[in-house]
Design a protein around this motif. Structure first.
Motif, mmCIF file in Angstrom:
data_model
loop_
_atom_site.group_PDB
_atom_site.id
_atom_site.type_symbol
_atom_site.label_atom_id
_atom_site.label_comp_id
_atom_site.label_asym_id
_atom_site.label_seq_id
_atom_site.Cartn_x
_atom_site.Cartn_y
_atom_site.Cartn_z
ATOM 1 N N ALA A 15 11.249 -54.093 32.206
ATOM 2 C CA ALA A 15 10.210 -53.118 32.513
ATOM 3 C C ALA A 15 9.878 -53.138 34.000
ATOM 4 N N ALA A 16 9.827 -54.331 34.593
ATOM 5 C CA ALA A 16 9.519 -54.438 36.017
ATOM 6 C C ALA A 16 10.625 -53.796 36.860
ATOM 7 N N VAL A 17 11.879 -54.002 36.471
ATOM 8 C CA VAL A 17 12.988 -53.371 37.188
ATOM 9 C C VAL A 17 12.875 -51.852 37.091
ATOM 10 N N ALA A 18 12.503 -51.359 35.907
ATOM 11 C CA ALA A 18 12.341 -49.916 35.732
ATOM 12 C C ALA A 18 11.227 -49.374 36.624
ATOM 13 N N VAL A 19 10.117 -50.100 36.714
ATOM 14 C CA VAL A 19 9.015 -49.684 37.580
ATOM 15 C C VAL A 19 9.476 -49.636 39.033
ATOM 16 N N ALA A 20 10.240 -50.644 39.445
ATOM 17 C CA ALA A 20 10.753 -50.671 40.818
ATOM 18 C C ALA A 20 11.666 -49.484 41.086
ATOM 19 N N PHE A 21 12.507 -49.155 40.114
ATOM 20 C CA PHE A 21 13.428 -48.037 40.297
ATOM 21 C C PHE A 21 12.672 -46.723 40.433
ATOM 22 N N GLY A 112 8.680 -37.337 37.305
ATOM 23 C CA GLY A 112 7.365 -37.916 37.527
ATOM 24 C C GLY A 112 6.699 -38.344 36.233
ATOM 25 N N VAL A 113 6.820 -37.528 35.184
ATOM 26 C CA VAL A 113 6.245 -37.880 33.884
ATOM 27 C C VAL A 113 6.850 -39.191 33.382
ATOM 28 N N GLY A 114 8.177 -39.293 33.470
ATOM 29 C CA GLY A 114 8.828 -40.519 33.009
ATOM 30 C C GLY A 114 8.512 -41.717 33.870
ATOM 31 N N GLY A 115 8.569 -41.548 35.188
ATOM 32 C CA GLY A 115 8.300 -42.667 36.093
ATOM 33 C C GLY A 115 6.870 -43.161 35.990
ATOM 34 N N GLY A 116 5.908 -42.242 35.866
ATOM 35 C CA GLY A 116 4.520 -42.644 35.757
ATOM 36 C C GLY A 116 4.221 -43.394 34.479
ATOM 37 N N GLY A 117 4.889 -43.026 33.383
ATOM 38 C CA GLY A 117 4.634 -43.681 32.107
ATOM 39 C C GLY A 117 5.032 -45.139 32.072
ATOM 40 N N VAL A 145 7.200 -56.241 42.638
ATOM 41 C CA VAL A 145 8.458 -55.561 42.333
ATOM 42 C C VAL A 145 8.326 -54.064 42.582
ATOM 43 N N GLN A 146 7.174 -53.511 42.231
ATOM 44 C CA GLN A 146 6.939 -52.092 42.491
ATOM 45 C C GLN A 146 6.977 -51.799 43.991
ATOM 46 N N GLU A 147 6.360 -52.659 44.783
ATOM 47 C CA GLU A 147 6.361 -52.440 46.228
ATOM 48 C C GLU A 147 7.736 -52.679 46.832
ATOM 49 N N VAL A 148 8.504 -53.634 46.271
ATOM 50 C CA VAL A 148 9.885 -53.831 46.724
ATOM 51 C C VAL A 148 10.683 -52.552 46.506
ATOM 52 N N GLY A 149 10.433 -51.893 45.360
ATOM 53 C CA GLY A 149 11.098 -50.617 45.117
ATOM 54 C C GLY A 149 10.773 -49.597 46.186
ATOM 55 N N SER A 150 9.514 -49.600 46.639
ATOM 56 C CA SER A 150 9.113 -48.681 47.700
ATOM 57 C C SER A 150 9.842 -48.989 49.004
ATOM 58 N N VAL A 151 10.060 -50.292 49.272
ATOM 59 C CA VAL A 151 10.769 -50.694 50.490
ATOM 60 C C VAL A 151 12.238 -50.311 50.413
ATOM 61 N N LEU A 152 12.843 -50.570 49.247
ATOM 62 C CA LEU A 152 14.276 -50.337 49.104
ATOM 63 C C LEU A 152 14.624 -48.859 48.916
ATOM 64 N N GLY A 153 13.635 -48.032 48.532
ATOM 65 C CA GLY A 153 13.913 -46.622 48.282
ATOM 66 C C GLY A 153 14.601 -45.914 49.440
#
Length: 583
Positions: A15-21, A112-117, A145-153
């Motif tokens: 779930a955390a990996v999905a949030v990061a993605f 957005g609907v999927g990512g936000g959920g 992990v969510q913020e790492v996703g923001s960095v890696l995006g």
């Protein structure tokens, strides 16, 4: 560690990996936007017309959050995670196969609907797996992990764009979403939800409907081919026959389109006849009644009005979109109707007394002001770099923000670790004071400051400060709401932060523009600064830049004020945070 605990931790990791993605996807569009505009038939100068590509994602992300959070409470965390990933994958396909602006915006909205959920379900999952006194670190890790996703995006987008076009980004998103959904589906039988929630989740059966899943993937693939019309296949002597219309010239009258419709029909038949269908639709009747769909629609309409009023404006030039008065009036009307519905509905969207405790509703208010301060860093730090040091490179100006973004996940993990040792009130207040001091230091930056190593100090301090506040605020709202409302409570916490960001950028821009106009009025006439010259000279250009810097100084001071307000509110409203589970 027993098998159930290992399965639960594995699920949280996925779930955390999905949030990061999903977080990475929010930022990856920044680099891909020019190419996406070209594919949609827009000129690079028509940036304002391309705004719905960004605001569409934001509208789907925020608008559906409360309903998805409530469904996670009623249906279980795992089904919502799987469903959100599938929706995210569908949105990715729609975006990748988009051939005009409308289909592109639709795809981004669905994404957005999927990512936000994913966010409220993951936060609620932490509350299910860890007791109150031990939630801090896992909440910090999820935030990190969510913020790492923001960095890696942006980096992820740059790598993909270096070897392919923008569509490849969304095809990879689709593949990642489906792989993660399949992995979580295999763990669906694990008891990872609260006992009563898990019972509902398992009532539809733990066996996976792999036939339904294959039909769904096949349908999605065929529809994608219809939309995309890949030249390698269309021009092939054999495979190209599938793309030749049997009548007229519509792409929807081709054999591949008929195959897509046929697979979709088989999928529907499978869902009706299967004992345990993929969509588990038989269990959704009771969920739809208890989730209060009417209330969710009213709240979503109110949030949509706010988002469109603020997100459609250019933050460097406008405070609100031209249609803002009408949108905000509509948002207020829908908010009033939602409040009425909350009082009258037998099963309201937000269960009654969910936010009765002061730390619970206080966390929402604090999150709003944190978002108001955060947006200043995300928007105005790159803006400062662009008008001073990196005038000819928007990319290099954006990379200045990496010093801030890299520090954020570090602060999030540290904040999670400290939550068990420091009260939520003291930790959040201290973090916001550090952030305010960093902004005040930014308010002293000059034209050449970013060329010096000292500029990194406030950037890192601000990132650490924002990160430190993630875990204690999340922990406070989860500790003071009932377990069967953790999903909707987590969703509203995210909504509060996002609305704070939108309102914050509008208010701070208004303050900054006022200072810019005042500073510009003090600039001597061009003839006086550049005698004998028909065009602007270096002195005049430097004066204009100084006026822009004065504007950003005002924004940074405003952000510091927002951070200090959050600090004071945290010290007062989170003071009574309990460390035992709410019964």
């Amino acid at each position: 560690m027993n098998d159930v605990a290992r399965s639960s931790r594995a699920l949280l990791g996925l779930a955390a990996v999905a949030v990061a993605f999903a977080a990475a996807d929010t930022y990856v569009v920044v680099l891909a936007l020019p190419d996406m505009m070209t594919s949609a038939g827009l000129d690079i100068a028509e940036l304002q017309r391309a705004a719905p590509i960004v605001s569409g994602f934001l509208l789907g992300y925020v608008g559906a959050l409360p309903l998805i959070g409530r469904i996670a409470d009623l249906r279980g965390r795992t089904p919502v995670l799987i469903g959100s990933l599938v929706v995210f994958a569908v949105g990715s396909v729609l975006t990748a196969a988009a051939y005009n602006l409308d289909t592109m915006v639709l795809g981004r909205f669905v994404q957005g609907v999927g990512g936000g959920g994913l966010v409220p379900a993951t936060l609620a999952l932490v509350a299910d797996l860890w007791p109150v006194e031990r939630r801090g670190l896992p909440l910090g890790v999820v935030g990190a992990v969510q913020e790492v996703g923001s960095v890696l995006g942006p980096l992820y987008g740059a790598v993909v764009l270096a070897v392919s076009d923008w569509r490849a980004i969304f095809w990879l998103n689709c593949a990642a979403g489906l792989v993660l959904a399949a992995a979580i589906l295999r763990l669906r039988g694990a008891r990872v939800d609260a006992p009563d929630i898990a019972a509902r989740s398992r009532s539809s059966g733990a066996q996976a409907d792999w036939i339904g899943a294959l039909l769904a993937v096949g349908t999605l693939a065929c529809f994608a081919l219809v939309e995309l019309q890949p030249q390698a296949l269309v021009t092939d002597v054999t495979y190209g026959l599938a793309f030749v219309p049997v009548a007229g010239d519509s792409r929807w009258l081709t054999p591949i389109a008929f195959a897509a419709v046929a697979l979709a029909a088989l999928f529907v038949i499978r869902q009706v006849l299967a004992r345990r269908p993929l969509l588990a639709w038989r269990a959704w009747g009771a969920v739809s009644r208890e989730a209060d769909l009417l209330g969710a629609v009213l709240l979503s309409c109110s949030l949509a009005g706010i988002i469109l009023a603020f997100a459609s404006a250019d933050p460097e030039q406008q405070v609100l979109s031209p249609a803002a008065p009408l949108l905000l009036v509509g948002a207020a009307v829908f908010a009033g109707l939602f409040a009425w519905r909350q009082r009258r509905a037998p099963h309201p969207l937000i269960p009654r007394a969910t936010f009765r405790a002061t730390p619970a509703w206080g966390a929402l208010v604090i999150s709003f002001f944190i978002g108001s301060a955060l947006i200043a860093a995300l928007v105005d730090i790159p803006f400062f770099a662009r008008i001073t040091v990196y005038r000819n490179s928007q990319l290099e100006a954006a990379l200045v923000l990496l010093r801030f973004l890299v520090a954020l996940p570090f602060g999030a993990v540290l904040g999670g670790w400290l939550t068990r040792r420091v009260s939520a009130a003291a930790l959040t207040a201290g973090a916001m004071v550090v952030t305010a001091l960093a902004f005040l230091q930014m308010a002293r930056w000059e034209q050449d400051t970013l060329t010096q190593w000292t500029a990194t100090v406030p950037l890192v301090l601000a990132g650490v400060g924002f990160g430190l506040a993630i875990a204690p605020v999340n922990a406070a709202v989860l500790a003071h709401t009932r377990q069967d409302a953790h999903g909707v409570a987590s969703a509203l916490l995210v909504v509060a932060r996002m609305v704070g960001m939108l309102v914050g950028i509008s208010a701070l821009t208004a303050v900054g523009l006022r200072r810019f106009y005042a500073a510009s009025a003090e600039i001597p006439p061009l003839e006086e600064l550049c005698p004998g010259q028909a065009t602007a000279c270096e002195a005049y250009n430097s004066a204009i830049v100084d006026a822009g810097i004065a504007q950003l100084h005002a924004v940074f001071i405003g952000a510091a004020v927002c951070a200090l307000i959050a600090a004071v509110l945290a010290a007062v409203l989170l003071r009574g945070t309990r460390v035992s589970r709410v019964e």
